[in-house]
Design a protein around this motif. Structure first.
Motif, short mmCIF file in Angstrom:
data_model
loop_
_atom_site.label_atom_id
_atom_site.label_comp_id
_atom_site.label_asym_id
_atom_site.label_seq_id
_atom_site.Cartn_x
_atom_site.Cartn_y
_atom_site.Cartn_z
N PHE A 60 -1.08 4.60 -3.59
CA PHE A 60 -0.10 3.33 -3.79
C PHE A 60 0.57 2.78 -2.50
CE2 PHE A 60 1.32 4.04 -8.38
CZ PHE A 60 0.90 2.84 -8.82
N LYS A 61 0.61 3.97 -1.26
CA LYS A 61 1.06 3.52 -0.12
C LYS A 61 0.22 2.57 0.58
CE LYS A 61 3.55 7.95 0.74
NZ LYS A 61 3.70 9.15 1.52
N VAL A 62 -1.02 2.54 0.25
CA VAL A 62 -2.08 1.64 1.03
C VAL A 62 -2.32 0.39 0.12
CG1 VAL A 62 -2.90 3.35 2.43
CG2 VAL A 62 -4.07 2.84 0.34
N LEU A 63 -1.73 0.19 -1.03
CA LEU A 63 -1.91 -1.08 -1.77
C LEU A 63 -1.40 -2.11 -0.94
CD1 LEU A 63 -1.73 -0.13 -5.44
CD2 LEU A 63 -3.66 -1.18 -4.49
N GLY A 64 -1.99 -3.44 -0.66
CA GLY A 64 -1.28 -4.38 -0.17
C GLY A 64 -1.35 -4.37 1.47
N ILE A 65 -1.47 -3.24 2.13
CA ILE A 65 -1.39 -3.46 3.44
C ILE A 65 -2.29 -4.03 4.30
CG2 ILE A 65 -0.19 -1.12 3.49
CD1 ILE A 65 -2.56 0.26 4.76
N ARG A 66 -1.93 -4.50 5.52
CA ARG A 66 -3.12 -5.06 6.36
C ARG A 66 -4.20 -4.36 6.91
NH1 ARG A 66 0.14 -8.81 10.56
NH2 ARG A 66 -2.00 -9.02 11.20
N ASP A 67 -3.92 -3.16 7.19
CA ASP A 67 -4.85 -2.14 7.85
C ASP A 67 -6.12 -1.79 6.75
OD1 ASP A 67 -6.24 -0.46 9.47
OD2 ASP A 67 -4.44 0.66 10.01
N ILE A 125 -8.72 0.42 -5.24
CA ILE A 125 -7.55 1.34 -5.15
C ILE A 125 -6.89 1.26 -6.46
CG2 ILE A 125 -5.28 2.06 -4.12
CD1 ILE A 125 -6.55 1.27 -1.47
N TYR A 126 -6.44 0.33 -6.97
CA TYR A 126 -5.62 0.15 -8.33
C TYR A 126 -6.40 0.82 -9.55
CZ TYR A 126 -2.72 -1.82 -11.96
OH TYR A 126 -1.96 -1.96 -13.25
N THR A 127 -7.83 0.40 -9.48
CA THR A 127 -8.77 1.15 -10.56
C THR A 127 -8.59 2.78 -10.37
OG1 THR A 127 -10.17 -0.71 -10.52
CG2 THR A 127 -11.03 1.21 -11.41
N SER A 148 -8.57 -0.50 7.72
CA SER A 148 -9.39 0.80 8.00
C SER A 148 -8.48 1.69 7.15
CB SER A 148 -9.17 0.85 9.37
OG SER A 148 -10.25 0.05 9.99
N ALA A 149 -7.25 1.67 7.29
CA ALA A 149 -6.35 2.76 6.54
C ALA A 149 -6.60 2.76 5.30
CB ALA A 149 -5.25 2.52 6.74
N GLN A 150 -6.97 1.55 4.43
CA GLN A 150 -7.14 1.47 3.23
C GLN A 150 -8.48 2.20 2.71
OE1 GLN A 150 -6.92 -3.04 2.39
NE2 GLN A 150 -5.38 -2.38 0.76
N ALA A 151 -9.48 2.05 3.57
CA ALA A 151 -10.91 2.54 3.26
C ALA A 151 -10.67 4.13 3.53
CB ALA A 151 -12.01 1.86 4.35
N SER A 152 -10.08 4.59 4.37
CA SER A 152 -9.78 6.06 4.49
C SER A 152 -9.12 6.61 3.43
CB SER A 152 -9.27 6.31 5.99
OG SER A 152 -9.80 5.87 6.95
N VAL A 153 -8.09 6.01 2.93
CA VAL A 153 -7.48 6.70 1.72
C VAL A 153 -8.21 6.43 0.64
CG1 VAL A 153 -5.45 6.43 0.07
CG2 VAL A 153 -5.46 6.25 2.89
N PHE A 154 -8.82 5.39 0.49
CA PHE A 154 -9.66 4.95 -0.97
C PHE A 154 -11.02 6.16 -0.94
CE2 PHE A 154 -13.91 3.32 -2.40
CZ PHE A 154 -13.53 3.04 -3.65
N GLY A 208 -2.16 12.10 -5.73
CA GLY A 208 -3.01 11.04 -5.32
C GLY A 208 -2.73 9.74 -5.31
N GLN A 209 -1.94 9.61 -6.65
CA GLN A 209 -1.31 8.18 -6.96
C GLN A 209 -0.55 7.83 -5.85
OE1 GLN A 209 0.54 8.50 -10.77
NE2 GLN A 209 -1.29 7.80 -11.92
N GLU A 210 0.57 8.70 -5.37
CA GLU A 210 1.52 8.34 -4.24
C GLU A 210 0.39 8.02 -2.84
OE1 GLU A 210 3.92 11.72 -3.92
OE2 GLU A 210 4.90 11.30 -5.74
N MET A 211 -0.50 8.80 -2.92
CA MET A 211 -1.22 8.50 -1.75
C MET A 211 -1.91 7.27 -1.67
SD MET A 211 -4.59 10.51 -0.26
CE MET A 211 -5.64 10.08 -1.71
#
Length: 224
Positions: free
Chosen positions: A178-185, A161-163, A187-193, A173-176
């Motif tokens: 950034f919101k999932v950087l470092g979160i525990r979920d 995501i950082y890349t 699955s949410a990271q995967a969807s946003v990525f 897109g950056q705002e979207m």
């Protein structure tokens, strides 16, 4: 000049209400029984005599008696309103207290989870067997494996995501992302990525970045 049958008719049609006419201090004193109702009634009558817009058909004594009745009514309404406001404030304070407890709980749960994850990684680097780690944590081996995989997934998605954020992503897109950087979920990271990845190609990325995003995409689609 408009003429009303009684002062109550005038006040109901044109106002002002009692709370608009007295100061907050005077209202408190009226409610506490410190300020005489007649003082406010006389103020109304004096203002009415100076008014060029409206008058009443009753004499001063009748008008004053009507005003005293009206003031009592207004004070009853004010008491009811204060009780309702106090009840609403008490409810809101209780809900706010609950939200604060939940926020503290979430914070400490997150910190404990993070520290536990660090200890697991440190133990594995030291060569401690997974069964021993699971036993020390009081969890099953499958649960430990799931925690380890979750940590690995989160690290992978954070890097990927950082890349994407660094490589010419739109502000939205950056705002979207950034919101999932470092979160525990994860699955949410995967969807946003995957959503962020779909808006661009990998042609302009370096070889290592392409390989990282490809691994992240594969894992994200497994979780999606």
């Amino acid at each position: 000049m408009r003429t009303y049958a009684t002062i109550i008719d005038l006040l109901q049609m044109e106002g002002p209400g009692l709370q608009d006419y007295v100061t907050p201090t005077e209202l408190n004193e009226l409610l506490a029984g410190i300020l005489n109702h007649g003082y406010i009634a006389d103020r109304y009558i004096d203002d009415l005599k100076r008014s060029t817009k409206a008058r009443v058909a009753t004499d001063d004594d009748t008008t004053r008696a009507d005003l005293l009745t009206w003031i009592r009514w207004e004070l009853e309404v004010a008491v009811e309103q204060r009780d309702e406001d106090a009840k609403e404030e008490a409810h809101q304070n209780k809900l706010d207290a609950m939200r604060k407890v939940v926020a503290v709980e979430e914070r400490y749960t997150g910190l404990i989870h993070f520290r536990k994850s660090e200890l697991i990684a440190e133990a594995r680097e030291m060569g401690i067997q997974k069964n021993a780690i699971a036993d020390a944590l009081g969890v099953s081996r499958p649960t430990l494996d799931a925690w380890i995989r979750e940590r690995e997934d989160r690290a992978l998605f954070n890097d990927a995501i950082y890349t994407l954020v660094r490589r010419d992503t739109s502000k939205q897109g950056q705002e979207m992302l950034f919101k999932v950087l470092g979160i525990r979920d994860t699955s949410a990271q995967a969807s946003v990525f995957l959503a962020g990845l779909s808006t661009r190609t990998l042609d302009d990325l370096r070889e290592g970045e392409q390989e990282l995003l490809a691994r992240a995409e594969k894992r994200a689609r497994e979780l999606a």
